[in-house]
Write an enzyme that holds these catalytic residues in place. Structure first.
Site, mmCIF file in Angstrom:
data_model
loop_
_atom_site.group_PDB
_atom_site.id
_atom_site.type_symbol
_atom_site.label_atom_id
_atom_site.label_comp_id
_atom_site.label_asym_id
_atom_site.label_seq_id
_atom_site.Cartn_x
_atom_site.Cartn_y
_atom_site.Cartn_z
ATOM 1 N N HIS A 1 0.764 -0.917 -0.365
ATOM 2 C CA HIS A 1 -0.115 -0.187 -0.292
ATOM 3 C C HIS A 1 0.902 1.558 0.229
ATOM 4 C CE1 HIS A 1 -3.757 -2.937 0.662
ATOM 5 N NE2 HIS A 1 -3.006 -2.930 1.590
HETATM 6 O O1 RIB Z 1 -5.261 0.184 4.488
HETATM 7 C C1 RIB Z 1 -4.093 0.086 4.435
HETATM 8 C C2 RIB Z 1 -3.344 0.890 5.000
HETATM 9 O O2 RIB Z 1 -3.601 0.839 6.444
HETATM 10 C C3 RIB Z 1 -1.272 1.388 5.211
HETATM 11 O O3 RIB Z 1 -1.303 2.507 5.668
HETATM 12 C C4 RIB Z 1 -1.561 0.529 6.469
HETATM 13 O O4 RIB Z 1 -0.338 0.177 6.702
HETATM 14 C C5 RIB Z 1 -2.816 0.574 7.271
HETATM 15 O O5 RIB Z 1 -1.916 1.755 8.077
#
Ligand code: RIB
Ligand code: CA
Length: 313
Positions: free
Chosen positions: A242
């Site tokens: 992500h």
């Molecule tokens: O949904 C993914 C996000 O949530 C990313 O930033 C992960 O690190 C969590 O914070």
């Protein structure tokens, strides 16, 4: 001309990779400060993990601040099931020796924005938006001083990951997300729609682990740990990666595709709390407040990672 960043983060293995990618790109990006927030794990851990990452990269010159330890209105929601009890399980990184800055992260953010010329800083948010939301409520004048917010958060075509409707960063603090989305600040959003197209397959993870430096080995250990939950959940040949998409977008925006649309957040429904409602087909006359990214060239994204990470220790 390097772009000055303030990174707001809840490390978190993927946050760590994002921070390392930024530190591996000094010609383009200048990480001026890191503000930590409660998210993946409590603030007591995220404020330690951020310093572990900086020490791994040999960048103890970058100040780390602790921001808010809980959302603006609701109870904390964390994700130890993904990130482990430390929030950075995988590699065995030593406890940091660099200090935490004494000022509250929200107050630092306000002071830094007021002290710099308008448009100096880009905010990269990798976790819940609590610190940014609180800063905007305490000091509304800072909105016009922020060049852009580039955030990892939200979902629409890919639905939610912490509930069927909501993505984690937005779900943890939907009120803060609402303040940010209504702020008028230029926003680029990298949602699950795009991060779910950047899968850390075994071949990609192996390439990172084979880079031969400690950062590459640490990243491979981090992602091998954190991806096991998503592999079981989605059944794909790799887990979505992500937060590094926020940094990769700043480095190579042309590997991403998106459009300027309205993004609003659900605050009232128990069923869909934290859902980002994206007017992607521009059906309404709601303000087009977000550059919403929907696609990425995944090979180019991982190519960027494997060419930049070797620059680190
Ligand atoms: O949904 C993914 C996000 O949530 C990313 O930033 C992960 O690190 C969590 O914070
Ligand atoms: Ca994060």
């Amino acid at each position: 001309m390097t772009r000055k960043l303030i990174v707001d983060t809840d490390p978190g293995q993927d946050d760590a990779v994002a921070i390392l990618l930024a530190l591996a790109s000094p010609a383009e990006l200048d990480v001026a400060a890191i503000i930590t927030v409660a998210g993946n794990v409590p603030l007591a851990l995220t404020r330690v993990n951020a310093r572990k990452v900086l020490e791994l990269a040999g960048r103890t010159d970058i100040p780390v601040y602790a921001g808010c330890d809980r959302p603006m209105r609701r109870q904390s929601v964390t994700a130890e099931h993904v990130h482990g009890k430390t929030g950075l399980d995988g590699p065995d990184l030593p406890e940091p020796s660099m200090p935490l800055q004494p000022q509250h992260g929200v107050d630092f953010l306000i002071d830094a924005l007021r002290a710099a010329a308008p448009g100096t800083y880009t905010l990269c948010t990798l976790g819940p938006l609590t610190n940014i939301g609180m800063a905007l409520i305490k000091a509304p004048d800072i909105a016009s001083r922020i060049r852009e917010i580039v955030m990892m958060g939200g979902a629409y075509f890919e639905v939610g990951n912490i509930t069927p409707a909501a993505e984690f960063n937005i779900y943890v603090d939907p009120e803060a997300a609402d303040v940010v989305l209504r702020s008028g600040i230029p926003i680029t959003m990298l949602p699950l729609d795009v991060t779910h197209r950047a899968l850390a397959t075994p071949a990609r993870l192996h390439a990172i682990g084979a880079l031969g430096n400690q950062a590459g080995r640490a990243i491979a250990a981090m992602l091998n740990f954190s991806e096991r939950f998503d592999l079981a959940k989605y059944g794909w040949d790799g887990a979505p990666l992500h937060d590094p998409n926020v940094i990769a977008y700043l480095l190579q925006p042309d590997i991403y595709e998106g459009r300027q649309v309205n993004v609003s957040v659900e605050l009232a429904s128990d069923l869909t709390l934290g859902m980002t409602v994206v007017d992607y087909w521009r059906i309404t006359d709601r303000p087009k407040n977000v550059h919403y990214i929907r696609n990425v060239n995944a090979d180019a994204f991982y190519g960027l990672l494997t060419t930049r990470i070797p620059r680190l220790p």
